[in-house]
Design a protein around this motif. Structure first.
Motif, PDB file in Angstrom:
ATOM      1  N   GLN A 105       0.832  -1.205   0.000  1.00 54.71           N
ATOM      2  CA  GLN A 105       0.000   0.000   0.000  1.00 54.71           C
ATOM      3  C   GLN A 105       0.868   1.257   0.000  1.00 54.71           C
ATOM      4  O   GLN A 105       0.511   2.270  -0.639  1.00 54.71           O
ATOM      5  N   ALA A 106       2.000   1.210   0.672  1.00 56.99           N
ATOM      6  CA  ALA A 106       2.926   2.349   0.649  1.00 56.99           C
ATOM      7  C   ALA A 106       3.479   2.574  -0.752  1.00 56.99           C
ATOM      8  O   ALA A 106       3.615   3.718  -1.206  1.00 56.99           O
ATOM      9  N   ALA A 107       3.800   1.489  -1.449  1.00 55.71           N
ATOM     10  CA  ALA A 107       4.288   1.603  -2.822  1.00 55.71           C
ATOM     11  C   ALA A 107       3.211   2.186  -3.739  1.00 55.71           C
ATOM     12  O   ALA A 107       3.514   2.991  -4.637  1.00 55.71           O
ATOM     13  N   LEU A 108       1.961   1.800  -3.520  1.00 58.43           N
ATOM     14  CA  LEU A 108       0.850   2.371  -4.287  1.00 58.43           C
ATOM     15  C   LEU A 108       0.753   3.876  -4.069  1.00 58.43           C
ATOM     16  O   LEU A 108       0.622   4.652  -5.036  1.00 58.43           O
ATOM     17  N   ARG A 109       0.815   4.304  -2.820  1.00 57.46           N
ATOM     18  CA  ARG A 109       0.709   5.732  -2.522  1.00 57.46           C
ATOM     19  C   ARG A 109       1.887   6.499  -3.097  1.00 57.46           C
ATOM     20  O   ARG A 109       1.726   7.588  -3.658  1.00 57.46           O
ATOM     21  N   ALA A 110       3.077   5.934  -2.974  1.00 55.60           N
ATOM     22  CA  ALA A 110       4.271   6.602  -3.497  1.00 55.60           C
ATOM     23  C   ALA A 110       4.197   6.757  -5.005  1.00 55.60           C
ATOM     24  O   ALA A 110       4.581   7.801  -5.558  1.00 55.60           O
ATOM     25  N   ALA A 111       3.690   5.748  -5.690  1.00 51.27           N
ATOM     26  CA  ALA A 111       3.567   5.814  -7.145  1.00 51.27           C
ATOM     27  C   ALA A 111       2.554   6.877  -7.566  1.00 51.27           C
ATOM     28  O   ALA A 111       2.746   7.595  -8.549  1.00 51.27           O
ATOM     29  N   GLN A 112       1.468   6.982  -6.813  1.00 51.23           N
ATOM     30  CA  GLN A 112       0.438   7.968  -7.136  1.00 51.23           C
ATOM     31  C   GLN A 112       0.922   9.394  -6.918  1.00 51.23           C
ATOM     32  O   GLN A 112       0.468  10.331  -7.598  1.00 51.23           O
ATOM     33  N   LEU A 113       1.863   9.582  -6.003  1.00 54.74           N
ATOM     34  CA  LEU A 113       2.400  10.913  -5.710  1.00 54.74           C
ATOM     35  C   LEU A 113       3.620  11.261  -6.556  1.00 54.74           C
ATOM     36  O   LEU A 113       4.045  12.419  -6.582  1.00 54.74           O
ATOM     37  N   ALA A 114       4.175  10.290  -7.260  1.00 54.67           N
ATOM     38  CA  ALA A 114       5.443  10.490  -7.966  1.00 54.67           C
ATOM     39  C   ALA A 114       5.280  11.382  -9.194  1.00 54.67           C
ATOM     40  O   ALA A 114       4.249  11.363  -9.870  1.00 54.67           O
ATOM     41  N   ASP A 115       6.335  12.141  -9.490  1.00 53.20           N
ATOM     42  CA  ASP A 115       6.415  12.934 -10.717  1.00 53.20           C
ATOM     43  C   ASP A 115       6.813  11.992 -11.849  1.00 53.20           C
ATOM     44  O   ASP A 115       7.914  11.441 -11.824  1.00 53.20           O
ATOM     45  N   THR A 117       7.908  12.442 -14.713  1.00 51.24           N
ATOM     46  CA  THR A 117       9.052  12.874 -15.525  1.00 51.24           C
ATOM     47  C   THR A 117      10.373  12.822 -14.758  1.00 51.24           C
ATOM     48  O   THR A 117      11.434  12.987 -15.354  1.00 51.24           O
ATOM     49  N   LEU A 118      10.296  12.603 -13.447  1.00 53.54           N
ATOM     50  CA  LEU A 118      11.509  12.537 -12.639  1.00 53.54           C
ATOM     51  C   LEU A 118      12.344  11.329 -13.036  1.00 53.54           C
ATOM     52  O   LEU A 118      11.822  10.239 -13.239  1.00 53.54           O
ATOM     53  N   LYS A 119      13.660  11.524 -13.140  1.00 54.74           N
ATOM     54  CA  LYS A 119      14.553  10.417 -13.471  1.00 54.74           C
ATOM     55  C   LYS A 119      15.033   9.752 -12.180  1.00 54.74           C
ATOM     56  O   LYS A 119      15.418  10.418 -11.226  1.00 54.74           O
ATOM     57  N   VAL A 120      14.989   8.418 -12.181  1.00 52.07           N
ATOM     58  CA  VAL A 120      15.411   7.657 -11.007  1.00 52.07           C
ATOM     59  C   VAL A 120      16.470   6.630 -11.420  1.00 52.07           C
ATOM     60  O   VAL A 120      16.559   6.234 -12.582  1.00 52.07           O
ATOM     61  N   SER A 121      17.260   6.222 -10.427  1.00 50.36           N
ATOM     62  CA  SER A 121      18.359   5.289 -10.686  1.00 50.36           C
ATOM     63  C   SER A 121      18.149   3.990  -9.916  1.00 50.36           C
ATOM     64  O   SER A 121      17.770   4.011  -8.736  1.00 50.36           O
ATOM     65  N   THR A 122      18.366   2.872 -10.585  1.00 52.56           N
ATOM     66  CA  THR A 122      18.265   1.558  -9.949  1.00 52.56           C
ATOM     67  C   THR A 122      19.074   0.551 -10.744  1.00 52.56           C
ATOM     68  O   THR A 122      19.049   0.553 -11.975  1.00 52.56           O
ATOM     69  N   GLN A 123      19.834  -0.293 -10.069  1.00 49.34           N
ATOM     70  CA  GLN A 123      20.590  -1.376 -10.706  1.00 49.34           C
ATOM     71  C   GLN A 123      21.430  -0.879 -11.891  1.00 49.34           C
ATOM     72  O   GLN A 123      21.454  -1.490 -12.953  1.00 49.34           O
ATOM     73  N   ASP A 124      22.102   0.241 -11.705  1.00 53.57           N
ATOM     74  CA  ASP A 124      22.959   0.830 -12.741  1.00 53.57           C
ATOM     75  C   ASP A 124      22.173   1.236 -13.986  1.00 53.57           C
ATOM     76  O   ASP A 124      22.729   1.320 -15.080  1.00 53.57           O
ATOM     77  N   MET A 125      20.886   1.502 -13.830  1.00 54.87           N
ATOM     78  CA  MET A 125      20.042   1.979 -14.918  1.00 54.87           C
ATOM     79  C   MET A 125      19.390   3.291 -14.501  1.00 54.87           C
ATOM     80  O   MET A 125      19.186   3.537 -13.310  1.00 54.87           O
ATOM     81  N   VAL A 126      19.080   4.108 -15.493  1.00 55.35           N
ATOM     82  CA  VAL A 126      18.344   5.349 -15.245  1.00 55.35           C
ATOM     83  C   VAL A 126      17.073   5.319 -16.090  1.00 55.35           C
ATOM     84  O   VAL A 126      17.129   5.077 -17.300  1.00 55.35           O
ATOM     85  N   LEU A 127      15.929   5.550 -15.443  1.00 56.55           N
ATOM     86  CA  LEU A 127      14.641   5.562 -16.124  1.00 56.55           C
ATOM     87  C   LEU A 127      13.841   6.781 -15.669  1.00 56.55           C
ATOM     88  O   LEU A 127      14.041   7.284 -14.556  1.00 56.55           O
ATOM     89  N   CYS A 128      12.924   7.247 -16.524  1.00 59.35           N
ATOM     90  CA  CYS A 128      11.900   8.154 -16.039  1.00 59.35           C
ATOM     91  C   CYS A 128      11.016   7.366 -15.076  1.00 59.35           C
ATOM     92  O   CYS A 128      10.839   6.156 -15.236  1.00 59.35           O
ATOM     93  N   THR A 129      10.469   8.055 -14.097  1.00 64.37           N
ATOM     94  CA  THR A 129       9.599   7.372 -13.137  1.00 64.37           C
ATOM     95  C   THR A 129       8.479   6.617 -13.838  1.00 64.37           C
ATOM     96  O   THR A 129       8.146   5.482 -13.464  1.00 64.37           O
TER      97      THR A 129
END
Length: 212
Positions: A105-115, A117-129
């Protein structure tokens, strides 16, 4: 973004419907019981929360499809054995159900609040949110199919199945139009062997095992 919420929301509802006995049944992930798979959902939801608060100014390197690697085995995954041990440590199914709902449920809320267009980094990859959350539609949906392989709870939403079929066909090529989305995903990811008739329809189409 909406598909992420639909896919994860449906998965969390399915977990909430599991009986205690269901946790000891096999899942669609080879070597994992349902309890192990549900424990994996906890780790996945934590990864989403971590990634959404890991912004970067680096250029985008991957999208929702190229995020995933094609392989033939999960045997080399170092987290597989850890997940089984962690799942056993919960002791009672209600503890695991509570934890997966809490972080899910926290992940759901975080996704709904996320921008988006924001770029995020994970596992040596960069993606738009939006691309990162789009990649997780695959994760939630494929593992939802794994969850319901041997238990009687609701499966993934049709919209999630259709999107995952699109993603798979971008990697592997088009499957026969008469196949259901579920059959395409099960056969195309190695979760089910094709029948003789299906194999004939596939022709020379290579079937990768795309890991979720």
């Amino acid at each position: 973004m909406d598909l992420f919420s639909h896919a994860l929301g449906a998965l969390l509802r399915a977990v909430s419907e599991l009986s205690d006995d269901d946790f000891a049944k096999p899942s669609g992930c080879e070597g994992w019981l349902v309890r192990d798979l549900v424990c994996h959902f906890v780790i996945d939801a934590q990864d989403v929360l971590i990634t959404l608060v890991t912004p970067t100014a680096d250029p985008v390197t991957h999208d929702s499809v190229s995020y995933w690697k094609v392989s033939s085995s999960v045997a080399d995954d170092p987290l597989a054995a850890l997940t089984v041990r962690l799942a056993a440590a919960y002791g009672e199914p209600w503890m695991l159900k509570h934890h997966v709902d809490d972080v899910g449920q926290a992940a759901l809320r975080a996704a709904q609040l996320a921008d988006p267009t924001l770029k995020v980094s994970t596992q040596d990859m960069v993606l738009c949110t939006s691309g990162y959350l789009g990649a997780y539609v695959w994760e939630w949906t494929l593992h939802h199919l794994d969850l319901v392989m041997h238990v009687d709870v609701a499966g993934p939403p049709a919209s999630s199945l259709a999107r995952c079929r699109e993603m798979l066909e971008q990697i592997a090529g088009a499957f026969p139009a008469t196949w259901t989305d579920t059959d395409v995903l099960l056969v195309g990811t190695g979760r089910r062997a094709p029948t003789e008739a299906e194999r004939a329809e596939l022709g020379d189409l290579a079937i990768p095992f795309v890991l979720g």
